[in-house]
Enzyme design. Structure first.
Site, PDB file in Angstrom:
ATOM      1  N   ASP A  57       0.799  -1.232   0.000  1.00 39.94           N
ATOM      2  CA  ASP A  57       0.000   0.000   0.000  1.00 39.94           C
ATOM      3  C   ASP A  57       0.829   1.278   0.000  1.00 39.94           C
ATOM      4  O   ASP A  57       0.271   2.370  -0.154  1.00 39.94           O
ATOM      5  CB  ASP A  57      -0.954   0.024   1.202  1.00 39.94           C
ATOM      6  CG  ASP A  57      -0.222   0.116   2.534  1.00 39.94           C
ATOM      7  OD1 ASP A  57       1.006  -0.092   2.560  1.00 39.94           O
ATOM      8  OD2 ASP A  57      -0.878   0.390   3.564  1.00 39.94           O
ATOM      9  N   ARG A 271      -4.365   5.014   6.171  1.00 39.91           N
ATOM     10  CA  ARG A 271      -4.731   4.609   4.815  1.00 39.91           C
ATOM     11  C   ARG A 271      -5.873   5.482   4.296  1.00 39.91           C
ATOM     12  O   ARG A 271      -6.434   6.301   5.010  1.00 39.91           O
ATOM     13  CB  ARG A 271      -5.176   3.139   4.827  1.00 39.91           C
ATOM     14  CG  ARG A 271      -4.065   2.141   5.121  1.00 39.91           C
ATOM     15  CD  ARG A 271      -3.293   1.812   3.864  1.00 39.91           C
ATOM     16  NE  ARG A 271      -4.217   1.351   2.839  1.00 39.91           N
ATOM     17  CZ  ARG A 271      -4.676   0.080   2.751  1.00 39.91           C
ATOM     18  NH1 ARG A 271      -4.276  -0.827   3.613  1.00 39.91           N
ATOM     19  NH2 ARG A 271      -5.513  -0.263   1.786  1.00 39.91           N
ATOM     20  N   TYR A 279       0.742  -2.984  11.892  1.00 44.14           N
ATOM     21  CA  TYR A 279       1.695  -4.095  11.904  1.00 44.14           C
ATOM     22  C   TYR A 279       2.015  -4.413  13.355  1.00 44.14           C
ATOM     23  O   TYR A 279       2.286  -3.509  14.156  1.00 44.14           O
ATOM     24  CB  TYR A 279       2.997  -3.709  11.205  1.00 44.14           C
ATOM     25  CG  TYR A 279       2.916  -3.542   9.703  1.00 44.14           C
ATOM     26  CD1 TYR A 279       3.151  -4.622   8.867  1.00 44.14           C
ATOM     27  CD2 TYR A 279       2.622  -2.309   9.138  1.00 44.14           C
ATOM     28  CE1 TYR A 279       3.098  -4.480   7.485  1.00 44.14           C
ATOM     29  CE2 TYR A 279       2.561  -2.152   7.761  1.00 44.14           C
ATOM     30  CZ  TYR A 279       2.808  -3.241   6.938  1.00 44.14           C
ATOM     31  OH  TYR A 279       2.750  -3.093   5.577  1.00 44.14           O
ATOM     32  N   PRO A 356       8.033  -5.731   4.845  1.00 42.59           N
ATOM     33  CA  PRO A 356       7.348  -4.536   4.318  1.00 42.59           C
ATOM     34  C   PRO A 356       7.527  -3.295   5.184  1.00 42.59           C
ATOM     35  O   PRO A 356       6.925  -2.264   4.897  1.00 42.59           O
ATOM     36  CB  PRO A 356       5.884  -4.977   4.316  1.00 42.59           C
ATOM     37  CG  PRO A 356       5.777  -5.898   5.478  1.00 42.59           C
ATOM     38  CD  PRO A 356       7.100  -6.629   5.555  1.00 42.59           C
TER      39      PRO A 356
END
Length: 633
Positions: A57, A271, A279, A356
Site C-alpha cells: 500500500d 490509509r 503491523y 514490508p
C-alpha cells in the site's frame, strides 16, 4: 531449458514481442511502459480476478515522481492518503506509552510525503492507463511450460523473425482454480500430485515471444522454470497485519507511528477512506523446520489483541470488522540472477523479497519495470545492441542486495522488544534518519557502467551521477512561466539533453553556445550519428536549454535557433517576477558560470555530465551502447 510438460490439447499459436507473466504492480507497470513505447506486449495472470483489498500500500516520493513522469500522479494523489509526519512512541516508566519524537516524513523532495493506497487501486490506475494503449490483462491464464531456444544465432538475432521463447498457457477449466502453482479443485482439496495443466478440457495457448518477463511474485513460476535460485534466509520474526476502520482515542492515528514498548512493537500506517494498517510483532512464535508457521493459530482478532497491549492506555477497536489481514515471517532473499540469455527476465518479488516495514516492496518492483522497459524498447527498435540489457541486472540486482542488507538491520531493530536501559529505540530512530534517502528512493544510485559515466562528475558537483536528477524550478524564456524541471522529463523513452550555457547574454558564453548549436548538426555529432535514419531529430533526444540569465535580461534571440526546435524548449535559471520562486538550479547542481551539459536517461537517472564545449564526450558516451547511423556522403 524446459519446465512442466503440458497436454496434447489442440492449441492456438501466436507471436508477441514481450509476454509478461503476472499482473501485479511490477507486471502492470512494465506492460504500461512497453505499450506506450509501441511494443507488442501481452500480460497474463493466473488469478481469476484482480485483488480487491490488502497487500502492498505504500508509495515513496521517488515513485510518485515516476508516476508523474507517466502522467499518473494526479490520480494517485487524489485517491491516496498522505504521510507527512512520523511519530515515535516508547513505554513510560510509570506505564503506558509516550511520544518521544515528531518529525517530517520526507525532507528535500518535490513531494514532501509518502502516500498509501491499496494495491488494488494502484493496479486499477495502471490497468486503466494500459488499456489506453490497447493492452489488457488476460486472466485466468496459467503458464504450464517454457522453453528457450538453444540456437545461439537465434538468441543473438534481433531481426523481426526469431521468437526464441516458447510458452504454453492454459486457461483453467471452470471446475478448478490455481493456487501457488497447483490445481485446486473448488472443494478446496489441493491436488499437489497433479502437474499444472493436467485439467482436462482446458484451452491452451502457445505463445512464441522475443522476450518473457516473470512478474509473478515471490513464488515465481518463471523463476523456477528457468532454474534461478533465491539466495538468503528467513528470520524468526513473525508479524501480523490488519487493515480496519478504527475506533480509538489514540491522538496520532492519522500519522505514521512506530511504537516500541515492553509489551512488543507495532506500527501504524494511515490509509485511504478512514482505514489504518497496523503491523504487530507477534513475539515468540514457533516456526516449523520448513520455515512455515501454523496460520490457524492466528486471526485478525488475535493480532489486534497484541496491538492493544502496545497501545495501552489508549483503546483500539475494530467495530466494523477487518478489511484484510495476514501473518508473515520476515525473510530476505535475492535471486541469483535476474535474466537468462537476455531473453527471459524476472522483476519485482520474483527477484527480491524482504519485510514490508520500510515500504519498499511495491516501489522496488515497479522501479525494476521502469528500469527494464526503455532498455527492451531500445533493443527491439534496433537502436541498441542486446548488451544494453545487461545493465538491467547490473543495476537492479545491486539495488536489491543493498535493500536486503538494509532490511536485515531495519527489521531486527523493529522486531526486538526493548528492555529497560537499552538503546534499541535510539538506534532505530538513527537508522531511519541515516537511510532515509535510500528508503525514499532519492538515494538509489547506479554504479558506473556503459550507461552511467562518472568521468566528469566535478563539472556538476552538486549532482550524483547514477542517481535520479533532482527537481528544480526553471522559467520559460518566452513567457516567464515557471516549470518544475521534472515535468519536462516525461518517460517517453527519449534521452533528455540539458544544455546549461551559463549566462548566455555574455559574449564568451554566447560564443560557446553558438558553437554547440553548430556542432549539433555535424554529421559525426551525436544527434546525427545516433538518430535513426530518416527519423525526426527529436526521436531519441530531447534538447532543452537552461541559461543562467536573470529575467530582466531574458531574450529568446540569445538562444540559437538550432537549439529551439520549439520556443518552449528555452528556459532560464532565474527567480520568477510574480511568485519569487526559482533561480537555484545552477547552485544546487554545482554548475559554474562556465556551464555544462547534463545527459538524463529515459528513466530519469543522470547518465553523464560534460563541459559545455565538449560534445565529443557526449558522442563517446552514446557510442558505448547505441547503434550508429551510417554516415552518407
Amino acid at each position: 531449458m524446459m519446465s512442466n510438460h503440458g497436454t496434447d490439447v489442440t492449441a492456438l499459436e501466436s507471436h508477441v514481442d514481450v509476454l509478461i507473466i503476472g499482473a501485479g504492480p511490477a507486471g502492470s507497470f512494465l506492460a504500461l511502459a512497453l505499450g506506450r513505447a509501441g511494443v507488442h506486449v501481452r500480460i497474463v495472470d493466473k488469478k481469476e480476478a484482480k485483488i480487491t483489498s490488502g497487500h502492498a500500500d505504500g508509495i515513496q516520493p521517488r515513485m510518485i515522481e515516476v508516476f508523474q513522469s507517466y502522467g499518473l500522479a494526479e490520480r494517485l494523489l487524489k485517491e491516496a492518503a498522505q504521510l507527512r509526519v512520523n511519530a515515535y512512541y516508547v513505554s513510560k516508566p510509570e506505564g503506558g506509552i509516550m511520544r518521544t519524537i515528531l518529525e517530517p516524513t520526507v525532507k528535500g523532495s518535490r513531494y514532501p510525503f509518502e502516500v498509501t493506497l491499496a494495491q488494488s487501486r494502484i493496479e486499477d490506475i495502471l490497468r486503466d492507463a494500459m488499456e489506453e494503449c490497447g493492452v489488457y490483462v488476460e486472466q485466468p491464464k496459467v503458464p504450464i511450460s517454457l522453453s528457450l531456444s538453444e540456437d545461439e544465432s537465434e538468441l543473438q538475432s534481433r531481426s523481426s523473425e526469431p521468437y526464441p521463447v516458447k510458452i504454453v498457457l492454459q486457461r483453467p477449466s471452470a471446475s478448478t482454480r490455481v493456487e501457488n502453482g497447483h490445481n485446486v479443485h473448488t472443494n478446496g482439496a489441493a491436488n499437489t500430485s497433479t502437474v499444472l495443466g493436467s485439467a482436462s478440457g482446458a484451452a491452451q495457448d502457445i505463445v512464441r515471444a522475443k522476450y518473457v518477463v516473470g512478474a509473478d511474485g515471490a513464488h515465481s513460476w518463471v523463476r523456477s522454470a528457468v532454474g534461478i535460485d533465491m539466495v538468503g534466509e528467513s528470520t524468526k520474526f513473525v508479524w501480523g497485519v490488519v487493515d480496519f476502520v478504527p475506533e480509538s482515542d489514540f491522538p496520532d492515528l492519522r500519522i505514521s507511528c512506530a511504537i516500541h514498548t515492553e509489551h512488543g512493537n507495532c506500527m501504524i500506517i494511515p490509509r485511504e477512506k478512514d482505514l489504518i494498517r497496523v503491523y504487530v510483532h507477534l513475539g515468540d512464535v514457533e516456526v516449523g523446520e520448513d520455515g512455515r508457521i501454523n496460520r490457524l493459530q492466528f486471526g485478525p482478532d488475535e493480532i489486534l489483541k497484541v496491538a492493544q497491549k502496545c497501545f495501552y492506555p489508549y483503546k483500539l477497536l475494530a467495530p466494523q470488522g477487518f478489511d484484510w489481514w495476514t501473518v508473515y515471517i520476515v525473510g530476505q532473499r535475492v535471486a541469483s540472477s535476474f535474466s537468462v540469455k537476455n531473453r527471459i527476465f524476472i522483476v519485482g518479488d520474483a527477484c527480491h523479497t524482504h519485510s514490508p516495514k520500510a515500504g519498499q516492496g511495491m516501489n522496488a518492483s515497479m522501479n525494476d519495470a521502469h528500469n527494464l522497459a526503455w532498455k527492451l524498447a531500445y533493443v527491439m527498435r534496433h537502436w541498441a545492441p542486446s548488451t544494453l540489457l545487461d545493465t538491467y541486472e547490473f543495476e537492479r540486482r545491486k539495488f536489491a542486495q543493498d535493500l536486503i542488507d538494509f532490511d536485515k538491520m531495519f527489521a531486527t531493530l523493529y522486531s526486538v522488544t526493548p528492555k529497560p536501559g537499552d538503546k534499541n529505540h535510539e538506534r532505530f530512530v538513527e537508522a531511519c534518519n541515516t537511510y532515509s534517502a535510500f528508503v525514499l528512493g532519492h538515494g538509489v544510485q547506479y554504479e558506473a557502467s556503459t550507461i552511467t559515466d562518472i568521468t566528469h562528475a566535478s563539472i556538476a558537483s552538486g549532482l550524483v551521477i547514477g542517481q535520479r536528477i533532482p527537481p528544480g524550478i526553471i522559467v520559460q524564456v518566452a513567457n516567464f512561466r515557471p516549470y518544475e524541471l521534472h515535468d519536462l522529463l516525461p518517460s517517453d523513452t527519449r534521452f533528455k539533453i540539458l544544455i546549461l550555457p551559463g549566462d548566455a547574454s555574455k559574449p564568451k558564453q554566447k560564443a560557446k553556445l553558438d558553437a554547440v548549436a553548430a556542432e549539433i548538426d555535424h554529421p559525426e555529432g551525436f544527434l546525427k550519428r545516433f538518430t535513426p535514419a530518416g527519423a525526426p531529430d527529436d526521436t531519441m533526444f530531447d534538447i532543452i536549454t537552461i541559461s543562467h540569465t536573470p529575467c530582466v535580461a531574458a531574450n529568446t534571440l540569445v538562444i540559437p535557433p538550432r537549439l529551439q526546435s520549439h520556443w518552449s524548449k528555452s528556459f532560464m535559471d532565474a527567480q520568477t517576477m510574480c511568485e519569487g520562486i526559482g533561480g537555484n538550479l545552477y547552485a544546487s547542481y554545482g554548475v559554474s558560470d562556465a556551464g555544462a551539459i547534463i545527459v538524463c536517461r529515459p528513466d530519469g537517472y543522470i547518465g553523464m555530465v560534460a563541459a559545455l564545449d565538449d560534445l565529443a564526450e557526449i558522442g563517446k558516451y552514446f557510442a558505448n551502447f547505441l547503434h550508429s547511423t551510417p554516415v552518407t556522403a
